[in-house]
Design a protein around this motif. Structure first.
Motif, PDB file in Angstrom:
ATOM      1  N   GLY A  45      -1.056  -1.168  11.311  1.00 15.58           N
ATOM      2  CA  GLY A  45       0.861  -1.564  12.293  1.00 15.58           C
ATOM      3  C   GLY A  45       0.434  -3.269  12.164  1.00 15.58           C
ATOM      4  N   TYR A  46      -0.047  -4.204  12.731  1.00 20.18           N
ATOM      5  CA  TYR A  46       0.459  -5.416  12.441  1.00 20.18           C
ATOM      6  C   TYR A  46      -0.051  -6.071  10.964  1.00 20.18           C
ATOM      7  CZ  TYR A  46       0.248  -5.720  18.032  1.00 20.18           C
ATOM      8  OH  TYR A  46       0.319  -5.420  18.627  1.00 20.18           O
ATOM      9  N   HIS A  96       5.574  -0.767  14.194  1.00 16.56           N
ATOM     10  CA  HIS A  96       5.340  -0.004  16.106  1.00 16.56           C
ATOM     11  C   HIS A  96       5.143   1.397  15.711  1.00 16.56           C
ATOM     12  CE1 HIS A  96       6.101  -0.013  20.019  1.00 16.56           C
ATOM     13  NE2 HIS A  96       6.944   1.230  20.080  1.00 16.56           N
ATOM     14  N   ARG A 144       1.592   1.312  14.746  1.00 14.75           N
ATOM     15  CA  ARG A 144       0.371   1.336  16.031  1.00 14.75           C
ATOM     16  C   ARG A 144       0.808   2.513  16.654  1.00 14.75           C
ATOM     17  NH1 ARG A 144       3.762  -3.470  15.795  1.00 14.75           N
ATOM     18  NH2 ARG A 144       4.351  -2.470  17.781  1.00 14.75           N
ATOM     19  N   ARG A 145       2.029   3.455  16.918  1.00 11.89           N
ATOM     20  CA  ARG A 145       2.132   4.500  17.747  1.00 11.89           C
ATOM     21  C   ARG A 145       1.117   5.946  17.146  1.00 11.89           C
ATOM     22  NH1 ARG A 145       7.174   5.594  20.460  1.00 11.89           N
ATOM     23  NH2 ARG A 145       6.032   7.162  21.000  1.00 11.89           N
ATOM     24  N   ARG A 146       0.758   6.466  15.398  1.00 10.65           N
ATOM     25  CA  ARG A 146       0.153   6.579  14.814  1.00 10.65           C
ATOM     26  C   ARG A 146       1.143   8.047  14.099  1.00 10.65           C
ATOM     27  NH1 ARG A 146      -5.541   6.874  16.179  1.00 10.65           N
ATOM     28  NH2 ARG A 146      -6.009   5.840  18.026  1.00 10.65           N
ATOM     29  N   GLY A 160      -3.575   0.453  15.143  1.00  8.79           N
ATOM     30  CA  GLY A 160      -3.116  -1.095  15.709  1.00  8.79           C
ATOM     31  C   GLY A 160      -3.119  -1.957  14.114  1.00  8.79           C
ATOM     32  N   TRP A 189      -8.996   1.319  17.184  1.00  5.83           N
ATOM     33  CA  TRP A 189      -8.155   0.614  16.808  1.00  5.83           C
ATOM     34  C   TRP A 189      -7.547   0.277  15.701  1.00  5.83           C
ATOM     35  CZ3 TRP A 189      -9.964  -1.611  12.899  1.00  5.83           C
ATOM     36  CH2 TRP A 189     -11.117  -1.517  12.514  1.00  5.83           C
TER      37      TRP A 189
END
Length: 616
Positions: free
Chosen positions: A39-40, A94, A97-99, A36, A33
């Motif tokens: 990223g936020y 973004h 969040r996608r590593r 994510g 998690w």
């Protein structure tokens, strides 16, 4: 249903070390998690930076008033820099969040820069502390961000220019309009737009601010936006191009060899030969998976091609590739056996999409009460002067191939050719001579002949091979001015003629959510099932859901379920969007200004005297 156990435990060639490393890295990730959340957090920091740089009230503090005593334009430049850093953080959130590893590197540079700019502006210490805390978390968990960049083309530079230009124009207009008490006079909206556009190019516009420091803040901020747009576009344009996935000639030869030995397993196997797909092979080379990457989803279609005992090896390579790039793995249209293997080997879930209609041509007959409507329709359309021809594509001349391909493109209701999982996307290719084409013909009437119409072609069906004794429907097109019932005539003609070609199994259209439609109309269906069927009937006004089911049911087929395989329920909206893009129901592209739309064809333009189709 039992599935053979993998025979890939002793491969002929050892797998690449990179895949083993990726698997060990993925297994060592303790907090799935965390990317994510990071990223936020990055997105929130970026939005706060943008807001504080645009709106003066957000930075009016006692420390900010003392900062005016600093030499030169220190705080002015810091304000413009904060705006640029905030935009970059929002754009990179973004990918974080996608590593994505490249996004992690850039954010690790931007966070301390943003903190330093906050301190220079003497605005608030809080945002700087939050940024540095997030930086520490990212450095501590750097192994979470291992994904490589996605395939790309230079068209993304043009897309970046349009998107970043629009964002810069909108933010610039906000910056220009955020200081009404400091403006000299009463500038109009056109003056503000003029000031914004000129400021993006580093020039002074018609608006004058008092004091001059406000004008400097506006000018530097607009110039920063313009430089960011120009720099990012130039970077995307000049960086080395990495082509989108495509089926190479060598891979096509290998896939055709697998289809020759194992093509009878899956009616969708031949669609692995689409040229806009890439392919991965198992370590032994006995199985392959074709796929395309769309919107961050690694989308495969149908079952793996090849020996079913080698499927687990191909699936492991597929999943390792998805982890390497942080793509969402998904499979659309796989069979029940394929779904079992995917869910067992990759730990994915499966959802029934619908059913494929399969007819046994050797036992098909128009006799009986169940076929009464089809029989009457076929006889009526034949009395109207229509006739059909069923041939292998190898029997067509080059002129006939171009004639059929051109007619199919003209009859298509969209500019682009639709299809991905159950469409080949081409016609008449030399490698597709084993395909079967069914054409309907009717001589032009007196009015059409007087108008110069000489072509008697009215409809076409195109089937691809399904092993040695089967074919799968790939294309169904007809002239919109032709009589209703022509598609029924074509299918009946195909089912009656193909046994002479050694074909027994014929796969027709795919019926989406067929079981729900069928069970929902039965006596005793519950309220939930009836409501679900009602929704599907409602959606059928725009999508061919109920109509395809009823059309296929006319021919009394056997129904074979097809499934969607996906990682998590939360990924379904994203996967659904990528499937809609792959099937060309949603097309994302640049707008076409000042030129007529050109319809995408199934064959290249004909060249030479043979390109002239003979008169019917």
């Amino acid at each position: 249903m039992s599935v053979p156990v993998s025979a890939e435990s002793s491969p002929e060639q050892p797998p690449r070390r990179g895949l083993q490393t990726l698997r060990s890295q993925a297994a060592a990730v303790p907090r799935a998690w965390l990317p994510g959340a990071v990223g936020y957090a990055c997105l929130l920091i970026g939005l706060v930076d943008i807001a504080s740089a645009i709106f003066p009230k957000l930075r009016k503090t006692r420390m900010h008033s003392w900062a005016g005593q600093l030499p030169g334009g220190t705080t002015t430049l810091a304000t413009a820099g904060t705006l640029v850093v905030g935009i970059l953080l929002v754009l990179l959130a973004h990918a974080l969040r996608r590593r994505k590893q490249r996004a992690w590197r850039m954010v690790c540079v931007l966070l301390p820069v943003g903190s330093a700019l906050h301190i220079l502006r003497w605005h608030q210490v809080g945002p700087a502390v939050v940024s540095l805390t997030l930086l520490a978390v990212m450095l501590l968990h750097r192994r979470e961000f291992y994904a490589k960049a996605d395939p790309r083309t230079r068209w993304r530079a043009l897309l970046n220019l349009v998107v970043m230009g629009s964002i810069s124009l909108g933010l610039g207009l906000l910056i220009v309009s955020a200081h009404p008490p400091r403006e000299m006079g009463r500038p109009s909206l056109f003056d503000r737009l003029h000031e914004t556009v000129w400021g993006l190019f580093g020039l002074d516009g018609p608006i004058v601010y008092h004091p001059d420091r406000i004008g400097d803040v506006v000018g530097y901020s607009l110039a920063g936006l313009g430089l960011l747009t120009a720099f990012s576009t130039a970077y995307l344009l000049l960086r080395p191009e990495k082509p989108e996935p495509e089926l190479t000639a060598a891979d096509e030869v290998k896939v055709r060899a697998l289809l020759e030995r194992h093509g009878e397993r899956d009616s969708l196997g031949y669609f692995a030969l689409r040229r806009d797909k890439s392919v991965l092979f198992s370590p032994t080379g006995k199985a392959a998976i074709s796929y395309r990457v769309i919107s961050g989803v690694m989308l495969a279609s149908g079952d793996p091609v090849g020996d079913v005992e080698a499927w687990p090896g191909a699936i492991k390579v597929f999943m390792a590739q998805a982890r390497e790039h942080a793509w969402v793995p998904a499979v659309v249209g796989c069979s029940e056996v394929g779904g079992e293997v995917w869910t067992r080997e990759a730990g994915l879930d499966a959802l029934e999409l619908g059913d494929e209609a399969i007819v046994d041509a050797t036992t098909f007959s128009l006799a009986g009460r169940a076929m009464r409507n089809v029989r009457q329709m076929v006889k009526r359309i034949e009395r109207n002067g229509y006739s059909c021809q069923v041939r292998r594509v190898s029997e067509l001349t080059q002129a006939e191939k171009h004639r059929i391909a051109d007619a199919a493109a003209r009859w298509r209701g969209t500019d682009t050719e639709r299809g991905f999982s159950m469409a080949l996307g081409r016609f008449g290719d030399p490698g597709d001579d084993a395909c079967v084409v069914v054409t309907a013909h009717k001589a032009p009437d007196e009015a059409e002949a007087a108008a110069g119409a000489v072509d008697d072609l009215r409809a076409v069906l195109h089937f691809v091979p399904w092993g040695p004794d089967g074919i799968s429907l790939e294309l169904m097109r007809r002239d919109r001015a032709a009589d209703p019932g022509l598609n029924e005539l074509l299918i009946v003609a195909a089912l009656q003629a193909v046994p002479e070609l050694g074909i027994r199994r014929v796969s027709l259209n795919f019926a989406m959510f067929r079981s729900a439609l069928a069970r929902g109309e039965r006596i005793g269906a519950g309220p939930v099932l009836r409501a679900w069927r009602g929704l599907l009937v409602f959606l059928s006004r725009w999508f061919q859901i109920e109509s395809l089911y009823k059309f296929n049911a006319k021919f009394q087929p056997e129904w074979e379920p097809r499934f969607l395989v996906y990682p998590n329920t939360r990924d379904l909206p994203r996967i659904g969007f990528s499937v809609m893009q792959a099937e060309a129901f949603i097309t994302l592209g640049m707008p076409r200004f000042g030129r007529k739309r050109q319809r995408e064809g199934l064959m290249p333009a004909p060249v030479g005297p043979e390109s002239i189709a003979p008169a019917a």
